[in-house]
Design an enzyme around this catalytic site. Structure first.
Site, mmCIF file in Angstrom:
data_model
loop_
_atom_site.group_PDB
_atom_site.id
_atom_site.type_symbol
_atom_site.label_atom_id
_atom_site.label_comp_id
_atom_site.label_asym_id
_atom_site.label_seq_id
_atom_site.Cartn_x
_atom_site.Cartn_y
_atom_site.Cartn_z
ATOM 1 N N ARG A 1 24.307 -39.184 26.264
ATOM 2 C CA ARG A 1 25.423 -38.670 25.473
ATOM 3 C C ARG A 1 26.694 -38.707 26.317
ATOM 4 O O ARG A 1 26.860 -37.903 27.236
ATOM 5 C CB ARG A 1 25.168 -37.243 24.981
ATOM 6 C CG ARG A 1 26.360 -36.699 24.176
ATOM 7 C CD ARG A 1 26.019 -35.493 23.328
ATOM 8 N NE ARG A 1 25.794 -34.279 24.081
ATOM 9 C CZ ARG A 1 25.671 -33.067 23.514
ATOM 10 N NH1 ARG A 1 25.748 -32.944 22.184
ATOM 11 N NH2 ARG A 1 25.450 -32.000 24.260
ATOM 12 N N ASP B 1 25.395 -23.778 26.228
ATOM 13 C CA ASP B 1 26.321 -24.817 26.632
ATOM 14 C C ASP B 1 27.681 -24.521 26.009
ATOM 15 O O ASP B 1 27.916 -23.416 25.494
ATOM 16 C CB ASP B 1 25.791 -26.214 26.291
ATOM 17 C CG ASP B 1 25.748 -26.509 24.798
ATOM 18 O OD1 ASP B 1 26.242 -25.694 23.984
ATOM 19 O OD2 ASP B 1 25.221 -27.580 24.429
#
Length: 533
Positions: free
Chosen positions: A169, A449
């Site tokens: 990613r 996150d």
């Protein structure tokens, strides 16, 4: 050993600033940087146009417009077409584990028993120069089989047999990489992450029928997906790879994107494998999109679960859209981590994971995400029991067809003092750790996150700017309460040994500024990037 320079010109028109380690010489080669520069010169202008389009659309939402399905792309939604065949390596994705591109994490994730490891340069990584370039080296070593790690205690880590399939990613289109300029222009973080990885690893992965595979974050429109199609096609041509070699899965983690899922699949139809319910960022995007809509506030974060109507509609529409087109519909993240020393609390947490994964597999999802290796067997057991085949493309979900209004309906609920305080604490602790170089942080037995911090600070902003908002006990929520809570948690963090404790005051000042501002900023990570080590 490092060579400190203010600016190092590694090839014509490309400048790398800051400290450049000699260990990076085989990553930041002239040829690799020339490839990255070619991507910038060809595509950065279009990227900036698309980011400007986001600002225009948000201004329309702020003025009262509501997101909706596009009239000009109705034919794409109505026509019968399918995506390209899915490669064998990605046909079974029942459990995927995610995490930053840190060396030990990569080894543990590849050995976790998950089908896929999503190696993350984005939300679970703080984009320090060291983190990003070390990550490139770590992934290259993982792909060529040489990666190993020895802990300070002497424990050795190596990749075992049958590792997870690697999916990368890169950063979203909006994030810059300030350490690299091309012709005087700041490079996009996405193009650095993608470009270096593809240049160094694409040929090897293609030879092994393992990609390269990518997860694409934060897209808001089919045009943004089309830009990735152009980038990947250009890269394939430059690297002498067959067209369509690079495969992509797109995270549907913005509210505008849910109205363009068919269009995003169509824009990437030669290479897309599926869509993913990036639910935490999706909740944040809902808050951000409706930042000026006092009638669309959400209750506290813990009450906004996947069974609330607008999230249930989103996930089921994603399944229907994907399976109609022959693409996978991936479920969302389980952020729980094992609770040591409290068996009852740990079992309660794991039961939440089981219930969430059961909801996903019975709804028709083809796989799911977990944040910790201990959750892999739990999620796998649920999917094995209810999905004996490799996937569920046959589950068409023709029974669901949510309207625009269902997809944007606000959730009902309350704001408790505990929920308010938790938002302040989590936002502060995560931001402080991020400023200290950590993008994946355990807080209250959850692996957090950037998405969680974004939800927390967006909710705080809305509750404080769209008053009077009351707690469930009818006491008012006001800035005096927020300022007191922030100062209290900053002191506690400063006196603790939690990650980022020495950046507590900087984080608190940043959060205070963003929360008191008259307008909700698009991303916490953009102003925070200026303070990143």
């Amino acid at each position: 050993m490092a060579v400190p320079k203010d600016v190092i010109d590694l090839t014509s028109g490309i400048e790398v600033s800051g400290t450049v380690s000699v260990n990076y010489a085989d990553v930041l080669t002239p040829a690799a940087l020339a490839f990255v520069a070619a991507l910038h010169r060809r595509f950065n202008g279009r990227r900036l146009e698309l980011l400007a389009g986001r600002v225009i659309r948000q201004a329309a939402y702020d003025a009262g417009e509501l997101p909706d399905f596009r009239a000009d792309t109705a034919a794409i939604r109505e026509d019968n077409w399918t995506v390209a065949p899915i490669p064998a390596a990605l046909r079974d994705r029942r459990v995927e584990i995610t995490g930053p591109v840190e060396r030990k994490m990569i080894i543990n994730a590849l050995n976790s028993g998950a089908k896929v490891f999503m190696a993350d340069f984005e939300d679970s990584s703080a984009p320090t120069w060291t983190n990003q370039i070390d990550g490139q080296r770590n992934l290259r070593d993982a792909i060529d089989g040489s990666i190993e790690y020895t802990s300070p205690e002497g424990k050795q880590y190596r990749i075992g047999v049958d590792p997870a399939v690697l999916v990368i990613r890169p950063r979203g289109w909006h994030l810059p990489e300030r350490h690299v300029t091309v012709d005087g222009e700041t490079l996009a973080g996405a193009l650095l992450d993608f470009g270096l990885f593809a240049f160094h690893n694409a040929a090897r992965l293609h030879a092994d029928d393992l990609g390269p595979f990518f997860y694409l974050p934060k897209l808001q429109s089919m045009e943004e997906a089309a830009l990735w199609e152009e980038v990947m096609s250009f890269a394939e041509n430059q690297l002498s790879l067959p067209r369509g070699t690079m495969k992509a899965t797109v995270l549907i983690e913005t509210l505008p994107a849910v109205f363009q899922m068919d269009e995003i699949l169509h824009a990437l139809r030669r290479r897309i494998v599926g869509l993913n319910c990036g639910r935490w960022d999706y909740i944040f995007s809902y808050l951000k999109t409706f930042r000026a809509h006092a009638d669309r506030l959400l209750p506290e974060r813990g009450q906004v679960v996947m069974t609330v109507p607008f999230l249930k509609a989103y996930s089921e529409l994603l399944i229907r859209t994907c399976h109609r087109r022959g693409a996978f519909a991936m479920g969302g993240m389980a952020a729980q981590i094992p609770i040591r020393g409290d068996d009852a609390a740990n079992e309660a947490a794991m039961e939440k994971v089981r219930a969430d994964k059961l909801r996903e597999v019975t709804a028709g999802h083809d796989g799911t995400w977990v944040a910790h290796p201990a959750l892999v067997p739990i999620a796998k057991a649920i999917f094995d029991a209810h999905m004996p085949a490799q996937n569920q493309l046959h589950v068409l979900r023709d029974d669901v067809n949510p309207s625009r209004d269902q997809l944007i309906a606000p959730a009902t609920g309350t704001v408790t003092r505990a929920g308010f305080d938790n938002n302040v604490e989590v936002c502060l602790r995560y931001t402080a750790a991020w400023l200290d170089g950590l993008g994946c942080v355990p807080i209250h037995n959850l692996m957090e996150d950037a998405a969680t911090a974004e939800i927390a600070r967006a909710q705080l902003w809305q509750w404080l700017h769209h008053g009077p908002i009351e707690f469930s006990d009818h006491a008012p929520i006001d800035f005096a309460l927020f300022d007191h809570a922030l100062a209290t948690h900053a002191r506690r963090l400063r006196e603790s040994q939690f990650p980022g404790h020495d950046r507590a005051d900087e984080a608190a000042a940043l959060i205070s500024t963003l929360t008191h501002a008259d307008e909700l900023r698009d991303f916490l990570t953009l102003p925070a990037y200026d303070q990143l080590a």
